[in-house]
Design a protein around this motif. Structure first.
Motif, PDB file in Angstrom:
ATOM      1  N   ALA A 193     -19.470 -45.943  -2.977  1.00  0.00           N
ATOM      2  CA  ALA A 193     -19.989 -46.526  -4.216  1.00  0.00           C
ATOM      3  C   ALA A 193     -20.890 -45.546  -4.943  1.00  0.00           C
ATOM      4  O   ALA A 193     -20.819 -45.405  -6.173  1.00  0.00           O
ATOM      5  N   PHE A 194     -21.734 -44.848  -4.208  1.00  0.00           N
ATOM      6  CA  PHE A 194     -22.634 -43.880  -4.820  1.00  0.00           C
ATOM      7  C   PHE A 194     -21.854 -42.740  -5.460  1.00  0.00           C
ATOM      8  O   PHE A 194     -22.108 -42.346  -6.609  1.00  0.00           O
ATOM      9  N   THR A 195     -20.879 -42.194  -4.736  1.00  0.00           N
ATOM     10  CA  THR A 195     -20.102 -41.066  -5.247  1.00  0.00           C
ATOM     11  C   THR A 195     -19.292 -41.458  -6.482  1.00  0.00           C
ATOM     12  O   THR A 195     -19.263 -40.729  -7.488  1.00  0.00           O
ATOM     13  N   ILE A 196     -18.633 -42.604  -6.419  1.00  0.00           N
ATOM     14  CA  ILE A 196     -17.826 -43.052  -7.556  1.00  0.00           C
ATOM     15  C   ILE A 196     -18.685 -43.269  -8.795  1.00  0.00           C
ATOM     16  O   ILE A 196     -18.330 -42.850  -9.909  1.00  0.00           O
ATOM     17  N   THR A 197     -19.820 -43.909  -8.615  1.00  0.00           N
ATOM     18  CA  THR A 197     -20.678 -44.221  -9.759  1.00  0.00           C
ATOM     19  C   THR A 197     -21.256 -42.970 -10.391  1.00  0.00           C
ATOM     20  O   THR A 197     -21.199 -42.785 -11.615  1.00  0.00           O
ATOM     21  N   ILE A 198     -21.822 -42.094  -9.585  1.00  0.00           N
ATOM     22  CA  ILE A 198     -22.431 -40.875 -10.115  1.00  0.00           C
ATOM     23  C   ILE A 198     -21.385 -39.994 -10.788  1.00  0.00           C
ATOM     24  O   ILE A 198     -21.609 -39.462 -11.887  1.00  0.00           O
ATOM     25  N   THR A 199     -20.223 -39.830 -10.156  1.00  0.00           N
ATOM     26  CA  THR A 199     -19.165 -39.001 -10.739  1.00  0.00           C
ATOM     27  C   THR A 199     -18.684 -39.572 -12.067  1.00  0.00           C
ATOM     28  O   THR A 199     -18.465 -38.824 -13.040  1.00  0.00           O
ATOM     29  N   SER A 200     -18.515 -40.864 -12.140  1.00  0.00           N
ATOM     30  CA  SER A 200     -18.045 -41.496 -13.376  1.00  0.00           C
ATOM     31  C   SER A 200     -19.024 -41.289 -14.517  1.00  0.00           C
ATOM     32  O   SER A 200     -18.626 -40.938 -15.642  1.00  0.00           O
ATOM     33  N   TYR A 201     -20.295 -41.457 -14.272  1.00  0.00           N
ATOM     34  CA  TYR A 201     -21.267 -41.337 -15.347  1.00  0.00           C
ATOM     35  C   TYR A 201     -21.514 -39.896 -15.753  1.00  0.00           C
ATOM     36  O   TYR A 201     -21.833 -39.616 -16.910  1.00  0.00           O
ATOM     37  N   ILE A 202     -21.373 -38.966 -14.831  1.00  0.00           N
ATOM     38  CA  ILE A 202     -21.452 -37.556 -15.212  1.00  0.00           C
ATOM     39  C   ILE A 202     -20.313 -37.210 -16.174  1.00  0.00           C
ATOM     40  O   ILE A 202     -20.512 -36.528 -17.196  1.00  0.00           O
ATOM     41  N   TYR A 203     -19.121 -37.697 -15.874  1.00  0.00           N
ATOM     42  CA  TYR A 203     -17.985 -37.456 -16.759  1.00  0.00           C
ATOM     43  C   TYR A 203     -18.209 -38.119 -18.121  1.00  0.00           C
ATOM     44  O   TYR A 203     -17.887 -37.539 -19.170  1.00  0.00           O
ATOM     45  N   ILE A 204     -18.743 -39.326 -18.136  1.00  0.00           N
ATOM     46  CA  ILE A 204     -18.977 -40.037 -19.399  1.00  0.00           C
ATOM     47  C   ILE A 204     -19.961 -39.278 -20.279  1.00  0.00           C
ATOM     48  O   ILE A 204     -19.738 -39.109 -21.483  1.00  0.00           O
ATOM     49  N   VAL A 205     -21.039 -38.807 -19.700  1.00  0.00           N
ATOM     50  CA  VAL A 205     -22.036 -38.071 -20.481  1.00  0.00           C
ATOM     51  C   VAL A 205     -21.439 -36.795 -21.047  1.00  0.00           C
ATOM     52  O   VAL A 205     -21.643 -36.457 -22.224  1.00  0.00           O
ATOM     53  N   ILE A 206     -20.694 -36.064 -20.227  1.00  0.00           N
ATOM     54  CA  ILE A 206     -20.063 -34.827 -20.711  1.00  0.00           C
ATOM     55  C   ILE A 206     -19.067 -35.130 -21.830  1.00  0.00           C
ATOM     56  O   ILE A 206     -19.011 -34.430 -22.848  1.00  0.00           O
ATOM     57  N   LYS A 207     -18.277 -36.179 -21.668  1.00  0.00           N
ATOM     58  CA  LYS A 207     -17.280 -36.539 -22.677  1.00  0.00           C
ATOM     59  C   LYS A 207     -17.940 -36.937 -23.988  1.00  0.00           C
ATOM     60  O   LYS A 207     -17.475 -36.552 -25.077  1.00  0.00           O
ATOM     61  N   PRO A 225     -25.366 -46.426 -26.657  1.00  0.00           N
ATOM     62  CA  PRO A 225     -26.373 -47.372 -26.160  1.00  0.00           C
ATOM     63  C   PRO A 225     -25.951 -48.116 -24.903  1.00  0.00           C
ATOM     64  O   PRO A 225     -26.745 -48.285 -23.984  1.00  0.00           O
ATOM     65  N   VAL A 226     -24.682 -48.549 -24.856  1.00  0.00           N
ATOM     66  CA  VAL A 226     -24.203 -49.265 -23.672  1.00  0.00           C
ATOM     67  C   VAL A 226     -24.167 -48.340 -22.466  1.00  0.00           C
ATOM     68  O   VAL A 226     -24.595 -48.698 -21.364  1.00  0.00           O
ATOM     69  N   VAL A 227     -23.670 -47.123 -22.669  1.00  0.00           N
ATOM     70  CA  VAL A 227     -23.602 -46.168 -21.561  1.00  0.00           C
ATOM     71  C   VAL A 227     -25.004 -45.808 -21.075  1.00  0.00           C
ATOM     72  O   VAL A 227     -25.254 -45.703 -19.874  1.00  0.00           O
ATOM     73  N   ARG A 228     -25.929 -45.638 -22.010  1.00  0.00           N
ATOM     74  CA  ARG A 228     -27.298 -45.327 -21.614  1.00  0.00           C
ATOM     75  C   ARG A 228     -27.888 -46.438 -20.764  1.00  0.00           C
ATOM     76  O   ARG A 228     -28.538 -46.176 -19.738  1.00  0.00           O
ATOM     77  N   MET A 229     -27.655 -47.678 -21.174  1.00  0.00           N
ATOM     78  CA  MET A 229     -28.161 -48.810 -20.404  1.00  0.00           C
ATOM     79  C   MET A 229     -27.568 -48.827 -18.993  1.00  0.00           C
ATOM     80  O   MET A 229     -28.277 -49.014 -18.005  1.00  0.00           O
ATOM     81  N   LEU A 230     -26.255 -48.606 -18.891  1.00  0.00           N
ATOM     82  CA  LEU A 230     -25.602 -48.650 -17.590  1.00  0.00           C
ATOM     83  C   LEU A 230     -26.012 -47.481 -16.704  1.00  0.00           C
ATOM     84  O   LEU A 230     -26.169 -47.632 -15.489  1.00  0.00           O
ATOM     85  N   VAL A 231     -26.196 -46.312 -17.297  1.00  0.00           N
ATOM     86  CA  VAL A 231     -26.610 -45.152 -16.519  1.00  0.00           C
ATOM     87  C   VAL A 231     -28.009 -45.362 -15.947  1.00  0.00           C
ATOM     88  O   VAL A 231     -28.267 -45.107 -14.765  1.00  0.00           O
TER      89      VAL A 231
END
Length: 349
Positions: A193-207, A225-231
């Motif tokens: 869960a930790f790896t999936i979550t961190i990897t997904s949000y790193i990709y989202i920020v870069i994108k 705003p939504v991504v910031r809240m979730l991150v």
């Protein structure tokens, strides 16, 4: 693992006394956690209930992502209710803490913990898919699909809760292989869960940063705003949940690499110290998710005011009440020179 170690027949009197000391130490820590749960649990239950009420009441909040967030709030509220109920039951029945932690309570609390991890990971994967393949995600995304994924998370959480209950039962504790298997599975769930979550949000920020460079500012402002809240929410969740991973690693060391009674006692003492930190942090983590939602995203704050019209009206009155005071102060500051000019025209010239 229920925090108790069955004494083998080969222990000396000194070693048995050391085990008793650790067990007494653990019971003192349990009392601290119970007292803390009486304070923090009602606050967390209220905040999670308010969030669920806002999602149900406001139509604009009936989104796919809020299906997962609502399930996360349910898991957090249920975990807090369990902890508070156990604390008050021990307070009024005056039963020792180890005997009150029944199999049902163990299964229910573990189920809510695993469900929280699962929903955080699912939210991250959904946001990752929306940013990586927006058209495909828009076609396949639906509330029925979100309901099915949520049901799958709950089923997996219940299965892990049952395994946790069996691992804490005396008849299964004697089966070392079963307990080892359970600890390994839980640790893998936490790490996955930790790896999936961190990897997904790193990709989202870069994108999103790349999209901003391509002058897609309008789309970036809607998504950010939504991504910031979730991150922020995910970062808080896993920072506060690091003790769970550390605790499982210690259990793993205890089950696989312990040698001799003294080594077991040392590890068990450390596990007891970490367990009290993990218990307190779990309560805090389950209570602050809704605060992170409201603080980091303006849409949730607006929906909160829409769900509670009296509060919104009161805020509007406060805002309107400040403006006349400011205008009056400006007028008062401007009146004295004008009056002085009218009273002495020659001086004003």
């Amino acid at each position: 693992m229920n925090g108790t170690i069955q004494h083998s027949d080969g222990l000396t009197a000194h070693e048995r006394q050391l085990f008793r000391d650790v067990e007494t130490h653990r019971q003192d820590y349990d009392d601290i956690i119970r007292q803390f749960s009486k304070i923090i649990a009602p606050i967390g239950i209220l905040l999670n209930s308010i969030f669920l009420f806002v999602v149900i009441r406001v139509k604009s909040m009936h989104t796919i992502i809020n299906v997962y967030l609502s399930n996360l709030a349910v898991a957090d509220a249920a975990y807090l209710i369990i902890c508070m109920s156990v604390a008050w039951a021990l307070e009024y029945t005056h039963i020792a803490s180890g005997t009150c932690t029944s199999l049902a309570v163990r299964i229910a609390s573990t189920t809510m913990q695993i469900a929280s991890y699962g929903f955080v990971a699912v939210i991250a994967v959904e946001r990752f898919s929306a940013v990586r393949q927006p058209l495909t995600q828009r076609v396949r995304a639906s509330k029925s699909r979100a309901a099915k994924l949520s049901a799958g998370v709950w089923v997996a959480a219940v299965v892990m809760g049952v395994l946790s209950g069996l691992a804490s039962d005396y008849n299964y504790v004697r089966n070392l292989a079963f307990t080892q298997m359970y600890v390994v599975i839980v640790l893998l769930i936490y790490l996955a869960a930790f790896t999936i979550t961190i990897t997904s949000y790193i990709y989202i920020v870069i994108k999103l940063c790349h999209s901003d460079r391509e002058r897609q500012a309008g789309q970036t402002r809607r998504v950010y705003p939504v991504v910031r809240m979730l991150v922020i929410n995910t970062a808080v969740f896993f920072v506060l949940s690091l003790t769970d991973s550390a605790l499982q690693i210690m259990y793993l060391v205890l089950l696989f690499f312990h040698k001799g009674a003294e080594a077991v006692i040392d590890i068990y003492w450390t596990i007891t110290d970490v367990s009290v930190c993990a218990g307190i942090i779990r309560l805090v983590n389950s209570s602050i998710n809704t605060l992170v939602y409201s603080v980091t995203n303006s849409q949730y704050r607006a929906a909160f005011l829409e769900a509670f019209p009296p509060l919104a009206k009161l805020l509007r009155q406060c805002r309107h009440g400040r403006r006349p005071q400011q205008t009056e102060q400006i007028e008062l500051r401007a009146i004295p020179p004008a009056n002085a000019a009218q009273e002495s025209p020659a001086q004003a010239q």
